[in-house]
Design an enzyme around this catalytic site. Structure first.
Site, short mmCIF file in Angstrom:
data_model
loop_
_atom_site.label_atom_id
_atom_site.label_comp_id
_atom_site.label_asym_id
_atom_site.label_seq_id
_atom_site.Cartn_x
_atom_site.Cartn_y
_atom_site.Cartn_z
N GLU A 240 9.09 105.51 -12.76
CA GLU A 240 9.76 105.63 -11.47
C GLU A 240 11.24 105.69 -11.80
O GLU A 240 11.81 104.74 -12.32
CB GLU A 240 9.46 104.43 -10.58
CG GLU A 240 10.14 104.53 -9.23
CD GLU A 240 9.82 103.36 -8.32
OE1 GLU A 240 10.52 103.23 -7.31
OE2 GLU A 240 8.91 102.57 -8.62
N ASP B 12 18.95 98.17 -2.56
CA ASP B 12 18.71 97.64 -3.89
C ASP B 12 19.45 96.32 -4.08
O ASP B 12 20.39 96.00 -3.36
CB ASP B 12 19.18 98.65 -4.95
CG ASP B 12 18.26 99.85 -5.02
OD1 ASP B 12 17.07 99.64 -5.30
OD2 ASP B 12 18.73 100.98 -4.80
#
Length: 142
Positions: A48, A59
């Site tokens: 990924e 994030d």
């Protein structure tokens, strides 16, 4: 059922696949490609790859700091993504934000070129995801 035969075969024959995350181009391009190759050699089944963003709002702190250090010119550089495809034989998933992937149809260019197997776009709604899935189907991209 996957539209990407590579993904279908992979999941069928590797039911316990391990997915690992790397940020594209981090800490620099040379090190990134070494890490991608070594990760696969060490047993990662799927990569990924974080798509560089100027605003990685969802994030954590560590990944946000990494995004700040990455050369963003790699985003639209198909030779970078081709080198990644040539470096590893496992499925490649691109994790990125809609606003970054939709700039100049980058997501579509990556799919048309066969350089990615799937996209992970956390800030898309369900209807958008279904629509995107239909659009990418002809390129065998999830």
């Amino acid at each position: 059922m996957f539209v990407n035969q590579k993904m279908q075969d992979f999941i069928t024959f590797h039911p316990h696949a391990m997915v690992g995350y790397l940020l594209a181009g981090y800490p620099d391009q040379e090190a990134f490609f070494r890490m991608a190759k070594k990760s696969v050699e060490s047993g990662l089944s799927i990569l990924e790859i974080g798509f560089p963003s100027n605003d990685p709002r969802a994030d954590g702190e560590v990944i946000r700091k990494a995004h700040a250090c990455v050369d963003k010119s790699i985003c639209s550089d198909l030779s970078f993504w081709k080198k990644l495809r040539d470096t590893v034989e496992v499925p490649i998933w691109i994790m990125g934000y809609k606003k970054d992937l939709y700039v100049d149809n980058i997501y579509l260019n990556l799919a048309k070129s066969g350089l990615v197997d799937a996209f992970v776009i956390p800030d898309m709604g369900t209807e958008e995801l279904f629509s995107l899935g239909e659009q990418l189907r002809e390129y065998h991209t999830e």
